[in-house]
Each structure stands twice: as structure tokens, then as C-alpha cells.
Design a protein around this motif. Structure first.
Motif, PDB file in Angstrom:
ATOM      1  N   VAL A 293     -28.584 -36.255 -19.597  1.00  0.00           N
ATOM      2  CA  VAL A 293     -28.024 -35.125 -20.440  1.00  0.00           C
ATOM      3  C   VAL A 293     -26.513 -35.145 -20.106  1.00  0.00           C
ATOM      4  CG1 VAL A 293     -27.758 -32.592 -21.152  1.00  0.00           C
ATOM      5  CG2 VAL A 293     -30.010 -33.838 -20.669  1.00  0.00           C
ATOM      6  N   ARG A 294     -25.715 -35.163 -21.047  1.00  0.00           N
ATOM      7  CA  ARG A 294     -24.047 -35.550 -20.711  1.00  0.00           C
ATOM      8  C   ARG A 294     -23.689 -33.923 -20.390  1.00  0.00           C
ATOM      9  NH1 ARG A 294     -21.415 -39.977 -21.838  1.00  0.00           N
ATOM     10  NH2 ARG A 294     -19.443 -38.790 -22.364  1.00  0.00           N
ATOM     11  N   ALA A 295     -22.635 -33.760 -19.711  1.00  0.00           N
ATOM     12  CA  ALA A 295     -22.067 -32.386 -19.615  1.00  0.00           C
ATOM     13  C   ALA A 295     -21.749 -31.685 -20.904  1.00  0.00           C
ATOM     14  CB  ALA A 295     -20.828 -32.477 -19.100  1.00  0.00           C
ATOM     15  N   ASP A 296     -21.312 -32.316 -22.208  1.00  0.00           N
ATOM     16  CA  ASP A 296     -21.204 -31.863 -23.308  1.00  0.00           C
ATOM     17  C   ASP A 296     -22.156 -31.928 -24.400  1.00  0.00           C
ATOM     18  OD1 ASP A 296     -20.886 -34.355 -23.869  1.00  0.00           O
ATOM     19  OD2 ASP A 296     -18.970 -34.554 -24.755  1.00  0.00           O
ATOM     20  N   GLY A 297     -23.460 -32.438 -23.747  1.00  0.00           N
ATOM     21  CA  GLY A 297     -24.574 -32.529 -24.713  1.00  0.00           C
ATOM     22  C   GLY A 297     -25.354 -31.368 -24.736  1.00  0.00           C
ATOM     23  N   PRO A 298     -26.209 -31.293 -25.629  1.00  0.00           N
ATOM     24  CA  PRO A 298     -27.294 -30.080 -25.753  1.00  0.00           C
ATOM     25  C   PRO A 298     -28.453 -30.279 -24.627  1.00  0.00           C
ATOM     26  CG  PRO A 298     -27.621 -31.899 -27.579  1.00  0.00           C
ATOM     27  CD  PRO A 298     -26.463 -32.149 -26.902  1.00  0.00           C
ATOM     28  N   ARG A 299     -28.803 -29.020 -24.198  1.00  0.00           N
ATOM     29  CA  ARG A 299     -29.545 -29.170 -23.128  1.00  0.00           C
ATOM     30  C   ARG A 299     -30.891 -28.536 -23.531  1.00  0.00           C
ATOM     31  NH1 ARG A 299     -25.199 -27.149 -18.893  1.00  0.00           N
ATOM     32  NH2 ARG A 299     -23.641 -28.527 -19.586  1.00  0.00           N
ATOM     33  N   ARG A 300     -32.134 -29.245 -23.399  1.00  0.00           N
ATOM     34  CA  ARG A 300     -33.387 -28.748 -23.811  1.00  0.00           C
ATOM     35  C   ARG A 300     -34.432 -29.028 -22.833  1.00  0.00           C
ATOM     36  NH1 ARG A 300     -31.954 -31.942 -28.360  1.00  0.00           N
ATOM     37  NH2 ARG A 300     -33.726 -33.529 -28.059  1.00  0.00           N
ATOM     38  N   PRO A 301     -35.288 -28.081 -22.483  1.00  0.00           N
ATOM     39  CA  PRO A 301     -36.048 -28.268 -21.494  1.00  0.00           C
ATOM     40  C   PRO A 301     -37.205 -29.470 -21.789  1.00  0.00           C
ATOM     41  CG  PRO A 301     -36.841 -26.471 -23.145  1.00  0.00           C
ATOM     42  CD  PRO A 301     -35.661 -26.817 -23.482  1.00  0.00           C
ATOM     43  N   GLY A 302     -36.991 -30.220 -20.605  1.00  0.00           N
ATOM     44  CA  GLY A 302     -38.029 -31.434 -20.393  1.00  0.00           C
ATOM     45  C   GLY A 302     -37.307 -32.518 -20.934  1.00  0.00           C
ATOM     46  N   ARG A 303     -36.032 -32.440 -21.220  1.00  0.00           N
ATOM     47  CA  ARG A 303     -35.433 -33.596 -21.867  1.00  0.00           C
ATOM     48  C   ARG A 303     -34.523 -34.281 -20.779  1.00  0.00           C
ATOM     49  NH1 ARG A 303     -38.797 -31.843 -24.716  1.00  0.00           N
ATOM     50  NH2 ARG A 303     -39.113 -32.443 -26.805  1.00  0.00           N
ATOM     51  N   VAL A 304     -34.424 -35.362 -20.559  1.00  0.00           N
ATOM     52  CA  VAL A 304     -33.566 -36.048 -19.362  1.00  0.00           C
ATOM     53  C   VAL A 304     -32.341 -36.772 -20.238  1.00  0.00           C
ATOM     54  CG1 VAL A 304     -35.271 -36.234 -17.814  1.00  0.00           C
ATOM     55  CG2 VAL A 304     -35.232 -38.158 -19.247  1.00  0.00           C
ATOM     56  N   GLY A 305     -32.121 -36.416 -21.502  1.00  0.00           N
ATOM     57  CA  GLY A 305     -30.896 -37.149 -22.092  1.00  0.00           C
ATOM     58  C   GLY A 305     -31.034 -38.682 -22.560  1.00  0.00           C
ATOM     59  N   VAL A 306     -29.899 -39.202 -22.327  1.00  0.00           N
ATOM     60  CA  VAL A 306     -29.707 -40.512 -22.935  1.00  0.00           C
ATOM     61  C   VAL A 306     -29.429 -41.279 -21.928  1.00  0.00           C
ATOM     62  CG1 VAL A 306     -28.809 -39.478 -25.164  1.00  0.00           C
ATOM     63  CG2 VAL A 306     -27.236 -39.852 -23.185  1.00  0.00           C
ATOM     64  N   PRO A 307     -29.141 -42.816 -22.377  1.00  0.00           N
ATOM     65  CA  PRO A 307     -28.944 -43.690 -20.986  1.00  0.00           C
ATOM     66  C   PRO A 307     -27.470 -43.360 -20.554  1.00  0.00           C
ATOM     67  CG  PRO A 307     -29.966 -45.056 -22.941  1.00  0.00           C
ATOM     68  CD  PRO A 307     -29.757 -43.645 -23.346  1.00  0.00           C
ATOM     69  N   GLY A 373     -32.574 -39.259 -29.653  1.00  0.00           N
ATOM     70  CA  GLY A 373     -32.323 -40.375 -28.943  1.00  0.00           C
ATOM     71  C   GLY A 373     -32.609 -39.731 -27.462  1.00  0.00           C
ATOM     72  N   TYR A 374     -32.938 -38.432 -27.476  1.00  0.00           N
ATOM     73  CA  TYR A 374     -33.163 -37.999 -26.130  1.00  0.00           C
ATOM     74  C   TYR A 374     -34.370 -38.273 -25.505  1.00  0.00           C
ATOM     75  CZ  TYR A 374     -29.560 -34.401 -25.027  1.00  0.00           C
ATOM     76  OH  TYR A 374     -28.337 -33.952 -24.539  1.00  0.00           O
ATOM     77  N   TRP A 375     -34.648 -38.677 -24.309  1.00  0.00           N
ATOM     78  CA  TRP A 375     -35.849 -39.179 -23.634  1.00  0.00           C
ATOM     79  C   TRP A 375     -36.684 -37.939 -22.971  1.00  0.00           C
ATOM     80  CZ3 TRP A 375     -37.122 -44.421 -22.746  1.00  0.00           C
ATOM     81  CH2 TRP A 375     -36.213 -45.462 -23.326  1.00  0.00           C
ATOM     82  N   ARG A 376     -37.796 -38.160 -22.704  1.00  0.00           N
ATOM     83  CA  ARG A 376     -38.527 -37.220 -22.106  1.00  0.00           C
ATOM     84  C   ARG A 376     -39.594 -37.935 -21.219  1.00  0.00           C
ATOM     85  NH1 ARG A 376     -43.420 -33.773 -23.880  1.00  0.00           N
ATOM     86  NH2 ARG A 376     -43.645 -35.215 -25.422  1.00  0.00           N
ATOM     87  N   ILE A 377     -39.698 -37.553 -20.013  1.00  0.00           N
ATOM     88  CA  ILE A 377     -40.595 -38.168 -19.125  1.00  0.00           C
ATOM     89  C   ILE A 377     -41.639 -37.549 -19.203  1.00  0.00           C
ATOM     90  CG2 ILE A 377     -40.833 -38.906 -16.774  1.00  0.00           C
ATOM     91  CD1 ILE A 377     -38.212 -40.133 -17.647  1.00  0.00           C
TER      92      ILE A 377
END
Ligand code: MCA
Ligand code: AMP
Length: 480
Positions: A293-307, A373-377
Motif C-alpha cells: 500500500v502506498r503512503a498516500d493510498g487507501p488502507r483496507r484490511p487484508g489488502r497488501v496494495g499494488v506492485p 488493483g489492490y492485491w489480497r494474499i
């Protein structure tokens, strides 16, 4: 081209690193590390006893600065694992290890101690584009002994720069962490990160939620931790008198979690207590950081953001074909390509070829992708890999250690959900005799042979293990 630890070459009076309150400014670190480098006398591979200490930090910088390869050794390794690491990596020099308890090695490495007041020696520092190895970090697989992951200077430098861009990490940042220094999380992100980017790091000397929060109240701007640490921070903040813990967390610019999945309830608890969403990123010893997740990106539980910038990440189906869907449901294996990748497993070309194919590293982790585009493991291929407290442990290595014990006839090891550790190691044992004191004996045996974090947290005695027609233990039946 700049060196890997740019700031160590450039800065002087700025605080660089402190451990449990003892610290060095950049100039002092450069001088003391220069003396270590000089003492190496041209050695190419150097093992360092990775206590969370200022001496370790100086040694690590000295080894890297001298152009040698650093092998950080978990100081709590048990007898057989320590023997494996040292015979597999064959260091020419060993820094900081105690005099006793080391296996006999032939040839035995030359011993060196760190003197924080020593001065002299130049840090030549190989440049950051260099393909030559900087680190060998040991990591567990499903079976067999841990493998040495060879990481180049190029991988480390490029990944730190990419992460710095994603997290807006600058010289003004003061990083707080209490992670071990023999894994990528604590060592590459936690120590080399600040020393490349010019910020400072305040290592706690171990992890304690109250101390972590106090350092955040005292000027820390970022906290790096594994989910178990956020679980303990959340619990401490909720406990009577926990207001100061919540206050420390609230003041941080970034709270970052990695090494294992951060459960949604833990994310929600920290958010509720502090107004801060924990930022998640996904990495691996072999790949460094891949998704964030980028510092300025939205934070959602369980999501590890973008490449991570410069890193390509693909979702592959069973046949190895790319999955294009971003529907939050279609699951595939994560494959990664980029300058962040390791150079291979030490002495293990077949194991390297198995996971590194056509330039793509196959992680074994399973994920989905959201429409934005957010990834979730969502899991991993191998059920025989256990993540406990953020440490990866192979069921096979624990089973082998248990089978070595005279009171064990048969053994199987599984991971079970645990609110604190994420997963806890459970040993299923067919004993060879009476069960009195068996659990204590087996736990102590694994802790002494491998490492304390690999010890079973629970031992369950059974009359027999469920096996299929080929004699393989059916672990799903045990878990049920
Ligand atoms: C307990 N102990 C024992 C025994 N039982 N020692 C010997 N024999 C026994 N039977 C000792 C332990 O060594 C330890 O001592 C203390 O008792 C407590 O141990 P334990 O309960 O196991 O651990 P904890 O202190 O509760 O640790 C929780 C933790 C730790 C702090 C969260 O698990 C941790 O530091 N995790 C981080 C793992 C990590 O960095 N992973 C990164 C790899 P003492 O107190 O003296 O130590 S992943 C990675 O790098 C990738 C790239 C990524 O994505 O990040
Ligand atoms: P290690 O081999 O010890 O470096 O551990 C890497 C593994 O940790 C990955 O392959 C994942 O299974 C797991 N991991 C790391 N970060 C995360 C995360 N944010 N969420 C879920 N799993 C993670």
C-alpha cells in the motif's frame, strides 16, 4: 554510482542508529565500521552473530562496506541448525559469536570482535548496481534444512529506493523497530533502509509494546512490525492505563506490517484506537518487497496494495497462464520479476531452478486482485509451511528434529490458527513409551536443536498417525 549504504558515506553528525538507547551518529558509524572492514583483511564471506546490538549494526555495515558478503546468524540457533548454517555458508570470518558452543569446523573461521571505539580503515563500498552478493539469509522450506538466499547489492538498493518512493520515506524519518536482525524484514528494511536513505533507526533491543510506543512518542515517525507485534500493541493499548500506547501509535506517520497476514480484527482495533490504518506490504526473503500500500493510498484490511515500483507481479493459474481478472475472487499463484529478485539459493541450483523460471520467481503464495488493483494474499500452496510470529518454519525440519528424539516413534507437525502468533506449531506424536514429561522434553529438544521459535507450542499424543496408501501422513485429518 552511489554505494548501497549511501547515507553512511555522506552524512556525519546526524544520528544513524541506536539499539536499546546506545547510539552512533553517521560519522561514528562509518569510522567504527571502517575498522571492522579493515580487520576483515580481504575475507569474502563473513558470518555475524546477529544479536540486537549496536555491535551487530557496526559489523554489518563494515562487512557490506568492505565489499564482502554478510551471513547474519540467529544467535538462538540450536546445535544442529547452527552446524548446518556454518557448514553450508563456510564463512572465513565469524564476528561476535560467543567462545563456547560453536560446532567444530574445518577450516574454522577466524574470530573477530567489534570495538565501537576503534577508528580507521576505509569503507570502499561496492556500488549499488553491483550484482555481487551482499547477503546470505537462511530461510525454511517445506522439507529439509533451511536454504541460504543470496541477495545482491542491486536487489537491496533497488528495492529500498522503490519502497522509499512508495512510502515517501525521507531523511526526516526516524524508524522504530524491535525485529530480529537476521531476517530481511529487520535487517534490510529496518537497518539498511535508514542507512541508505539517510534517516535514523532506533532499535528497541527486543520487542515490547510499551517501549515501542514510548519511542514513537519521543520522535519516532515509522514503526515496522509483524502482525504479532500489532496484536500485542493493540492489546496493550486497550488494557487499563494503555492510553500512552495508543498515543504513541497515533503520532506515527506510518505503521507498517509485514511478514505474515495482518488479521482484519487487528487492523480494525488499531484503527479504532488510534485513527491510523496499518499499512500492509508483502515480501519474501527471496524477493524482498513485492506489493505494498502506498503512503498516500487507501488502507483496507487484508489488502497488501499494488506492485512496488519497478517490480512486475503476476497472478498465475494452475497451468501457469496469467489471470487477467480483477474481480476480488479469482485466485492464483503470485509470480514476481524485477531487480528485487535474489540471485539463487546457495549451493542449491536445483532448488533455485524449481522456483526461478524464465526470470519469474514463483512464490507459492495465493492471492486475488480487487477491481481497483489492490492485491489480497489468501493463502499458500504448501500446507507444510507455517508462519508463526512472522517466522517461517517448515513442518519437515521440526518433524526431523522430533524423530531424532528417542521417545518418539512417529511425528507429524501442523500449523493451527493462533490469535497471537497467527499460527502455532502443533506436534502430533506417537510415543515410544510413557508420556510423563514428554511434552516438556520434546519442546526443549526442538528449541535446542533448531531454534526456540521452531519449538512446538503444543504436543498431542496419538496412538497412530492417519496415513494414505503410500504411507504419507494425511494432515487434513489431523487438523480436523
Ligand atoms: C521459550 N523460550 C525458550 C523456550 N521457550 N527458549 C528455549 N527453550 C524453550 N523451550 C524463550 C524464547 O527464546 C524467548 O526468549 C522467550 O522465551 C519468548 O519466546 P517466544 O514466545 O517464542 O517469542 P516472543 O518473545 O513471544 O516473540 C514474539 C515476536 C517474535 C517478538 C513477535 O516472534 C518475533 O520477533 N518475530 C519476528 C519474526 C521476523 O522478523 N520475521 C521476518 C521474516 P527471549 O525473550 O530472551 O528472546 S519474513 C521476512 O523477512 C519477509 C521478507 C517479510 O515479508 O518481512
Ligand atoms: P519469509 O520466507 O520468511 O521471508 O516469508 C515470506 C512469506 O511471508 C511470504 O511468502 C508470505 O507467505 C508471507 N507474507 C509476507 N508478508 C505478508 C503479508 N503482508 N500478508 C500475508 N503473508 C505475508
Amino acid at each position: 554510482m552511489a554505494p548501497v549504504l549511501t547515507a553512511v558515506a555522506e552524512l556525519d553528525g546526524t544520528p544513524a542508529v541506536s539499539v536499546a538507547g546506545r547510539g552512533l551518529a553517521y560519522g561514528e558509524l562509518r569510522e567504527a565500521a571502517g575498522a571492522v572492514g579493515w580487520g576483515l583483511d580481504g575475507a569474502a564471506r563473513v558470518a555475524v552473530w546477529a544479536e540486537p546490538s549496536l555491535e551487530f549494526c557496526v559489523a554489518a555495515v563494515g562487512v557490506l562496506g568492505a565489499g564482502a558478503t554478510l551471513v547474519p546468524v540467529n544467535p538462538r540457533l540450536g546445535r544442529s541448525e547452527l552446524r548446518h548454517v556454518l557448514t553450508d555458508s563456510r564463512p572465513e570470518v565469524l564476528i561476535g559469536a560467543p567462545e563456547h558452543g560453536l560446532p567444530n569446523l574445518d577450516p574454522s573461521p577466524r574470530r573477530l570482535e567489534v570495538d565501537l571505539t576503534a577508528r580507521g580503515g576505509e569503507l570502499a563500498q561496492l556500488d549499488a548496481e553491483d550484482e555481487r552478493p551482499a547477503l546470505i539469509v537462511y530461510t525454511s522450506g517445506t522439507t529439509g534444512r533451511p536454504k541460504g538466499v543470496v541477495l545482491s547489492r542491486r536487489a537491496i538498493a533497488s528495492n529500498l529506493d522503490a519502497i522509499a518512493a512508495a512510502w515517501a520515506w525521507t531523511r526526516d524519518d526516524v524508524l522504530v523497530h524491535g525485529l530480529p536482525l537476521f531476517h530481511v524484514h529487520g535487517l534490510v528494511l529496518g537497518l539498511f533502509g535508514p542507512l541508505r536513505l539517510g534517516g535514523s533507526v532506533r532499535h528497541l533491543g527486543g520487542f515490547d509494546p510499551t517501549v515501542a510506543a514510548a519511542v514513537l512518542r519521543d520522535g519516532g515517525t515509522m514503526l515496522f512490525g509483524v502482525p504479532t507485534m500489532y496484536h500485542r500493541l493493540g492489546r496493550a493499548a486497550e488494557a487499563p492505563g494503555g492510553g500512552e500506547v495508543a498515543d504513541g501509535l497515533r503520532r506515527a506517520r506510518l505503521l507498517v506490517s509485514g511478514s505474515a497476514p495482518l488479521p482484519a480484527p487487528e487492523f480494525e482495533r488499531i484503527l479504532r484506537l488510534t485513527g491510523q490504518g496499518v499499512l500492509e506490504r508483502y515480501g519474501m526473503t527471496e524477493t524482498l518487497m513485492n506489493l505494498t500500500v502506498r503512503a498516500d493510498g487507501p488502507r483496507r484490511p487484508g489488502r497488501v496494495g499494488v506492485p512496488v515500483p519497478g517490480v512486475e507481479v503476476r497472478l498465475l493459474d494452475e497451468a501457469g497462464a496469467e489471470i487477467a481478472a480483477c474481480d476480488g475472487e479469482t485466485m492464483g499463484e503470485i509470480a514476481v520479476r524485477g531487480p528485487n529478485l535474489f540471485s539463487g539459493y546457495l549451493n542449491r541450483p536445483e532448488a533455485t531452478a524449481e522456483v526461478l523460471r524464465d526470470g519469474w520467481f514463483h512464490t507459492g503464495d495465493l492471492a486475488t486482485r480487487d477491481p481497483d488493483g489492490y492485491w489480497r494474499i489468501v493463502g499458500r500452496r504448501a500446507t507444510d509451511l507455517i508462519k508463526t510470529g512472522g517466522y517461517k518454519v517448515g513442518a519437515g525440519e521440526v518433524e526431523a528434529a522430533l524423530l531424532d528424539h528417542p521417545r518418539v516413534l512417529e511425528a507429524a507437525v501442523t500449523g493451527e490458527a493462533d490469535p497471537d502468533l497467527g499460527e502455532r506449531i502443533v506436534a502430533w506424536i506417537v510415543p515410544s513409551g510413557p508420556v510423563d514429561g514428554l511434552e516438556r522434553a520434546l519442546v526443549a529438544h526442538v528449541a535446542a536443536e533448531l531454534a526456540p521459535h521452531k519449538r512446538p507450542r503444543e504436543v498431542r499424543v496419538v496412538e497412530q498417525l492417519p496415513r494414505n496408501a503410500l504411507g504419507k501422513v494425511i494432515k487434513q485429518q489431523l487438523r480436523r
